[in-house]
Design a protein around this motif. Structure first.
Motif, short mmCIF file in Angstrom:
data_model
loop_
_atom_site.label_atom_id
_atom_site.label_comp_id
_atom_site.label_asym_id
_atom_site.label_seq_id
_atom_site.Cartn_x
_atom_site.Cartn_y
_atom_site.Cartn_z
N LEU A 43 0.83 -1.21 0.00
CA LEU A 43 0.00 0.00 0.00
C LEU A 43 0.87 1.26 0.00
O LEU A 43 0.53 2.25 -0.66
N ILE A 44 1.98 1.25 0.73
CA ILE A 44 2.88 2.41 0.71
C ILE A 44 3.42 2.63 -0.70
O ILE A 44 3.59 3.77 -1.14
N ASP A 45 3.67 1.53 -1.42
CA ASP A 45 4.23 1.63 -2.77
C ASP A 45 3.24 2.22 -3.78
O ASP A 45 3.61 2.47 -4.93
N ILE A 46 2.01 2.41 -3.38
CA ILE A 46 1.00 3.04 -4.23
C ILE A 46 0.82 4.48 -3.76
O ILE A 46 0.34 4.72 -2.66
N ASP A 47 1.22 5.42 -4.55
CA ASP A 47 1.19 6.84 -4.16
C ASP A 47 -0.26 7.34 -4.13
O ASP A 47 -0.92 7.44 -5.18
N THR A 48 -0.76 7.64 -2.95
CA THR A 48 -2.11 8.21 -2.80
C THR A 48 -2.04 9.52 -2.03
O THR A 48 -2.90 9.83 -1.21
N SER A 49 -0.98 10.29 -2.28
CA SER A 49 -0.78 11.53 -1.53
C SER A 49 -1.66 12.64 -2.07
O SER A 49 -1.95 12.72 -3.26
N GLN A 50 -2.10 13.50 -1.16
CA GLN A 50 -2.81 14.70 -1.55
C GLN A 50 -1.84 15.61 -2.32
O GLN A 50 -0.63 15.51 -2.15
N PRO A 51 -2.30 16.47 -3.23
CA PRO A 51 -3.71 16.85 -3.42
C PRO A 51 -4.49 16.01 -4.44
O PRO A 51 -5.67 16.25 -4.61
N GLU A 52 -3.85 15.08 -5.12
CA GLU A 52 -4.53 14.22 -6.10
C GLU A 52 -4.29 12.76 -5.72
O GLU A 52 -3.49 12.07 -6.36
N PRO A 53 -4.97 12.26 -4.70
CA PRO A 53 -4.61 10.94 -4.14
C PRO A 53 -4.88 9.75 -5.05
O PRO A 53 -4.13 8.78 -5.01
N GLN A 54 -5.96 9.78 -5.84
CA GLN A 54 -6.32 8.65 -6.70
C GLN A 54 -6.33 7.33 -5.90
O GLN A 54 -5.64 6.37 -6.22
N GLU A 55 -7.17 7.31 -4.86
CA GLU A 55 -7.23 6.17 -3.96
C GLU A 55 -7.67 4.88 -4.65
O GLU A 55 -7.40 3.78 -4.14
N THR A 56 -8.33 4.97 -5.80
CA THR A 56 -8.76 3.76 -6.50
C THR A 56 -7.57 2.87 -6.84
O THR A 56 -7.71 1.66 -6.94
N LYS A 57 -6.40 3.47 -7.01
CA LYS A 57 -5.20 2.64 -7.27
C LYS A 57 -4.93 1.70 -6.10
O LYS A 57 -4.58 0.53 -6.30
N ALA A 58 -5.10 2.20 -4.88
CA ALA A 58 -4.91 1.35 -3.71
C ALA A 58 -6.06 0.35 -3.58
O ALA A 58 -5.85 -0.79 -3.14
N LEU A 59 -7.24 0.76 -3.98
CA LEU A 59 -8.38 -0.17 -3.92
C LEU A 59 -8.17 -1.36 -4.85
O LEU A 59 -8.64 -2.47 -4.55
N ARG A 60 -7.47 -1.15 -5.96
CA ARG A 60 -7.21 -2.28 -6.86
C ARG A 60 -6.40 -3.36 -6.14
O ARG A 60 -6.65 -4.55 -6.31
N TYR A 61 -5.41 -2.92 -5.37
CA TYR A 61 -4.64 -3.90 -4.61
C TYR A 61 -5.55 -4.64 -3.63
O TYR A 61 -5.46 -5.87 -3.48
N ILE A 62 -6.43 -3.89 -2.96
CA ILE A 62 -7.30 -4.50 -1.95
C ILE A 62 -8.29 -5.45 -2.58
O ILE A 62 -8.47 -6.59 -2.11
N TYR A 63 -8.94 -5.04 -3.69
CA TYR A 63 -9.96 -5.96 -4.20
C TYR A 63 -9.35 -7.17 -4.91
O TYR A 63 -9.98 -8.23 -4.97
N LYS A 64 -8.12 -7.04 -5.41
CA LYS A 64 -7.45 -8.24 -5.93
C LYS A 64 -7.22 -9.25 -4.80
O LYS A 64 -7.41 -10.45 -4.97
N LYS A 65 -6.82 -8.74 -3.64
CA LYS A 65 -6.62 -9.60 -2.49
C LYS A 65 -7.95 -10.24 -2.06
O LYS A 65 -8.02 -11.43 -1.76
N LEU A 66 -9.00 -9.46 -2.06
CA LEU A 66 -10.30 -9.98 -1.64
C LEU A 66 -10.82 -11.03 -2.63
O LEU A 66 -11.47 -12.01 -2.23
N ASN A 67 -10.54 -10.82 -3.90
CA ASN A 67 -10.95 -11.82 -4.90
C ASN A 67 -10.31 -13.17 -4.62
O ASN A 67 -10.94 -14.22 -4.78
#
Length: 508
Positions: free
Chosen positions: A38-62
């Protein structure tokens, strides 16, 4: 100093409903992997683009066959919800659901980093990277708990809602506020566990125990602009009537101003819990806080407030954060202003607070105060007692994880998503890892967490969840959980599955 005596009850594990075992070493490795990724996925403000981190999470959930939903205001700014359902028999008890919440955006990358902020670095038994303490550590742990409990060998007595959100660092307009505005039925719960607290180590020996500080309330956030007017013109001919000098004088007046100290049921409980651990002089001082003489109580509070942490519990605070005036080096602008970031106690009246500040300048027409951002009222108030099931689960888990620790509820000056949960009647507490005193903490360069503190946070959080959401507690055991069946296919992301609201250029 009063000696600290505590008889620890033996913990007997019942297999009446749950016979599952935990391998915390395996869980720790899984949580560390999640944090690093998750740290390796840049979600810093002001343009976090959190969906990139969600991709990691939902792949794990799948891979674990866990169902999930994503809701977002725009494609890059997603929020993910996954629910573990209560056991069918235990569900008949109608226990209120628990929310485990963590946000995926981080603060903006600031100057001063000596290591890559958006790339996890393991060094000297620490994990460095933006979000390692705020709040990707929470997301990594919650994801680990979700995947482990999905095996089904722990029978849940209530639903657990896992919530990974966007936009916490800039107001939650695209995160939990959006979810409550559009999908409140998804967040119906009785309890929530969030960030906000942490471990305070007894490093100086002033107390005979470490402290688990549990965030039970937050302060109100308020921005006030103080503006001073002066004479503008060529810098060679402007003297004492300079707007910046006038602003400096106004700020000095504000610096010397101390609002009245205020006490609430929460601050009363806070000081009652620390009272037995103080020496005789400190106990005498604390007793004076309850004086019937208002002047004596205020004088005592002033003494106590010399400790910054104690001060946050009983005082409104004012901090200048941004100064503005002219832009030309050879020209004096006729106005200078400063933003005052104010953190108010939950029982304070924001507009009365502004009136009190304005009264400091009632005889000076060249100084004005303007409210830039005010808290939404009524503001959630702290609990009057701590006999609810979640707090009891926290106390039990604290003793399991850190024998002899003092559990201390209080309020934090920082804002968080907990405010929105509490506004909707959800009993919410904040916990966390070691609260760092000297750098490397949230929003700081080289933000990091020690591997031990991260492991402790994992054990504490998991024990809280088991204490509340199952009918038994699990301590560390030998067998490691079996690896789930691998599934490399990803759940399709479709627009009818991901509601999108078109936002204007200003956001929502």
């Amino acid at each position: 100093m009063k000696p600290f005596l505590l008889i620890l009850p033996a913990l007997f594990l019942s297999c009446a409903l749950n016979c599952a075992e935990l391998d915390f070493d395996a869980l720790n490795q899984s949580a560390k992997d999640n944090l690093i990724n998750l740290i390796d996925i840049d979600t810093s403000q002001p343009e976090p683009q959190e969906t990139k981190a969600l991709r990691y999470i939902y792949k794990k959930l799948n891979k674990y066959k866990i169902d999930w939903d994503i809701y977002r205001t725009e494609k890059p700014r997603g929020n993910l919800i996954a629910v573990l359902k209560a056991d069918k028999e235990l569900a008949k008890r109608n226990e209120k659901p628990l929310i485990l919440i963590s946000h995926l955006d981080t603060a903006a990358i600031q100057d001063g980093w000596t290591l890559p902020p958006a790339k996890a670095t393991l060094k000297d038994n620490r994990i460095y990277g933006l979000g390692s303490t705020d709040a990707k550590n929470y997301a990594a742990i919650n994801l680990t708990i979700l995947t482990r409990l999905s095996k089904g060998d722990f029978k849940l007595n209530r639903d657990i809602i896992f919530l990974f959100t966007s936009d916490e660092e800039s107001g939650s307009e695209k995160g939990i506020k959006f979810l409550y505005d559009r999908y409140p039925e998804k967040l119906k719960a009785g309890y929530a566990l969030n960030e906000g607290g942490g471990i305070m180590k007894n490093e100086d020996g002033k107390m005979p125990a470490d402290i688990l500080f549990v965030e039970a309330a937050t302060k109100m956030y308020m921005d006030i602009l103080v503006t001073a007017k002066g004479e503008g013109g060529n810098s060679s001919s402007i003297g004492a009537n300079n707007a910046i000098y006038k602003l400096s004088q106004a700020l000095a007046i504000i610096e010397s101003y101390q609002p009245l100290y205020k006490f609430s049921s929460l601050s009363k409980i806070f000081f009652e819990r620390i009272f037995p651990y103080q020496d005789a002089d400190a106990q005498t001082t604390l007793k004076l806080l309850a004086s019937d003489d208002p002047l004596q109580a205020q004088q005592t509070a002033k003494i106590i407030s010399e400790d910054e942490f104690f001060r946050t519990q009983i005082s409104d605070t004012i901090t200048p954060t941004v100064l503005t005036s002219g832009t030309e080096t050879n020209t004096a602008f006729n106005e200078a202003s400063a933003n005052l970031n104010c953190r108010l106690l939950p029982q304070s009246d924001p507009m009365a607070f502004v009136d009190e500040l304005s009264a400091l300048f009632e005889d000076d027409e060249n100084v004005t105060l303007t409210v830039i951002e005010r808290p939404e009222m009524p503001f959630p108030q702290p609990p009057s007692s701590f006999d609810d099931p979640l707090f009891k689960a926290i106390e039990k888990a604290a003793e399991q994880t850190f024998p002899g620790i003092l559990v201390l509820p209080g309020l934090t000056p920082a804002s968080s998503e907990s405010e929105f949960l509490r506004r909707h009647g959800v009993i919410t507490y904040g916990i966390g890892p070691l609260l760092q005193k000297n750098g490397n903490g949230p929003h700081q360069p080289d933000e990091s967490i020690s591997e031990k503190d991260f492991f402790d946070q994992l054990k504490l959080t998991f024990n809280i969840v088991l204490n509340l959401a199952t009918d038994t507690q699990a301590e560390e055991a030998a067998p490691a959980p079996q690896k789930p069946e691998q599934d490399d296919g990803l759940k399709p992301v479709q627009d009818d599955f991901l509601p999108i609201i078109q936002a204007d250029a200003q956001g929502l």
